[in-house]
Enzyme design. Structure first.
Site, mmCIF file in Angstrom:
data_model
loop_
_atom_site.group_PDB
_atom_site.id
_atom_site.type_symbol
_atom_site.label_atom_id
_atom_site.label_comp_id
_atom_site.label_asym_id
_atom_site.label_seq_id
_atom_site.Cartn_x
_atom_site.Cartn_y
_atom_site.Cartn_z
ATOM 1 N N ASP A 67 0.805 -1.220 0.000
ATOM 2 C CA ASP A 67 0.000 0.000 0.000
ATOM 3 C C ASP A 67 0.836 1.265 0.000
ATOM 4 O O ASP A 67 2.066 1.224 0.169
ATOM 5 C CB ASP A 67 -0.969 -0.004 1.198
ATOM 6 C CG ASP A 67 -0.283 -0.449 2.495
ATOM 7 O OD1 ASP A 67 0.949 -0.340 2.595
ATOM 8 O OD2 ASP A 67 -0.992 -0.904 3.405
ATOM 9 N N ASN A 136 -7.199 -2.735 14.138
ATOM 10 C CA ASN A 136 -8.610 -2.993 13.783
ATOM 11 C C ASN A 136 -8.757 -4.219 12.885
ATOM 12 O O ASN A 136 -9.819 -4.465 12.330
ATOM 13 C CB ASN A 136 -9.206 -1.759 13.098
ATOM 14 C CG ASN A 136 -8.508 -1.426 11.783
ATOM 15 O OD1 ASN A 136 -7.573 -2.116 11.386
ATOM 16 N ND2 ASN A 136 -8.963 -0.381 11.124
ATOM 17 N N HIS A 138 -7.026 -4.788 10.064
ATOM 18 C CA HIS A 138 -6.745 -4.606 8.629
ATOM 19 C C HIS A 138 -5.477 -5.336 8.210
ATOM 20 O O HIS A 138 -4.589 -5.593 9.017
ATOM 21 C CB HIS A 138 -6.716 -3.115 8.237
ATOM 22 C CG HIS A 138 -5.518 -2.341 8.686
ATOM 23 N ND1 HIS A 138 -5.536 -0.966 8.838
ATOM 24 C CD2 HIS A 138 -4.252 -2.714 8.998
ATOM 25 C CE1 HIS A 138 -4.339 -0.560 9.209
ATOM 26 N NE2 HIS A 138 -3.542 -1.586 9.319
ATOM 27 N N GLU A 143 -9.444 -2.175 5.079
ATOM 28 C CA GLU A 143 -10.046 -1.818 6.353
ATOM 29 C C GLU A 143 -11.313 -2.649 6.619
ATOM 30 O O GLU A 143 -11.956 -3.115 5.673
ATOM 31 C CB GLU A 143 -10.407 -0.329 6.348
ATOM 32 C CG GLU A 143 -9.203 0.611 6.183
ATOM 33 C CD GLU A 143 -8.411 0.818 7.473
ATOM 34 O OE1 GLU A 143 -8.207 -0.154 8.227
ATOM 35 O OE2 GLU A 143 -7.987 1.962 7.721
HETATM 36 P P1 PGA Z 1 2.436 -1.682 12.603
HETATM 37 O O1 PGA Z 1 1.332 -1.726 11.457
HETATM 38 O O2 PGA Z 1 3.425 -2.721 12.257
HETATM 39 O O3 PGA Z 1 2.998 -0.291 12.496
HETATM 40 O O4 PGA Z 1 1.720 -1.940 13.885
HETATM 41 C C1 PGA Z 1 0.747 -2.911 11.116
HETATM 42 C C2 PGA Z 1 -0.373 -2.646 10.157
HETATM 43 O O5 PGA Z 1 -1.084 -1.653 10.313
HETATM 44 O O6 PGA Z 1 -0.547 -3.465 9.235
#
Ligand code: PGA
Length: 241
Positions: A67, A136, A138, A143
């Site tokens: 992304d 959450n 994702h 999302e």
């Molecule tokens: P993080 O992000 O490794 O910064 O916790 C993980 C994600 O949002 O996929």
């Protein structure tokens, strides 16, 4: 699914780096799906280190990132272009033209998303998708919601995601509202998925993702249906399993 818990981030990251390099050793032209965020930084550090020491070449590899923020230029400090150059691409011999990241600044983001899918489909399926999980649930920036999209698409980030990522920006207002993300199609079609999760604050969502109902409300729960899922955890993330 294969779930492994590690006593330290170093051990977890070392395992993941070896896992990826073993794959490249066996298949020098592997197609890798890569992730950003805090979790993979240690993995990339170890990958760079091992690459230097072992001389395993990534010259034939193709890499597709999950992304990118919409509206951030590729030189913006918080863009995933900069992240990938800083943490991985500057330290390995992967040719820049074989490192793909969704475009967040095209006039027509949807057309650019379709181009990304075309490239992915020509190169794919992914031999391995490296994934983190959001608070959450994702994966990439897919999302939680009523539906999930199989293809690369423009997504409105949830306030939870913007808040979680605001630590990297001067203020919450600066966090982009939109992003472009690979859909769940290439992730589910990847020959294998390596999910890495760290920290007690992810323990709850991880339990839901791995053992709760499979639902678009927790996109990571789809991974339960993946035929070859490996989950690497630290003790904090494993706490509720
Ligand atoms: P993080 O992000 O490794 O910064 O916790 C993980 C994600 O949002 O996929």
């Amino acid at each position: 699914m294969n779930v492994l818990t590690f006593a330290s981030n170093e051990e977890l990251s070392a395992y993941a780096a070896d896992y990826i390099l073993d794959l490249v050793r066996a298949k020098p032209d592997a197609v890798l799906g890569l992730a950003t965020g805090e979790t993979p930084i240690g993995v990339y550090e170890q990958l760079v280190d091992r690459h230097r020491k072992s001389q395993i070449s990534l010259r034939q590899v193709k890499a597709f990132n999950l992304d990118e923020y919409a509206g951030l230029s590729p030189d913006h400090e918080q863009s995933y272009q900069v992240y990938m150059r800083k943490h991985l691409f500057s330290g390995i011999d992967l040719p820049p033209e074989q490192a793909y990241i969704p475009c967040g600044i095209a006039d027509d983001l949807w057309a650019a998303a379709r181009d990304y899918d075309r490239l992915l489909n020509e190169a794919g399926p992914l031999d391995l998708q490296l994934l983190g999980i959001g608070h959450n649930g994702h994966i990439g920036f897919n999302e939680p919601g009523e539906e999930l999209n199989a293809e690369t698409h423009v997504v409105k980030l949830t306030e939870e995601t913007r808040a979680a990522n605001s630590r990297y920006f001067q203020s919450l207002a600066e966090v982009p509202q939109y992003a472009v993300t690979m859909g769940v199609g290439p992730i589910m079609r990847a020959k294998q998925v390596l999910l890495i999760v760290r920290g007690e604050n992810k323990a709850g969502v991880l339990k839901k993702a791995l053992y709760g109902p499979v639902t678009t409300r927790c996109p990571a729960s789809l991974l339960q249906l993946h035929p070859r899922l490996t989950v690497l955890l630290d003790e904090g993330a494993a706490k509720e399993l």
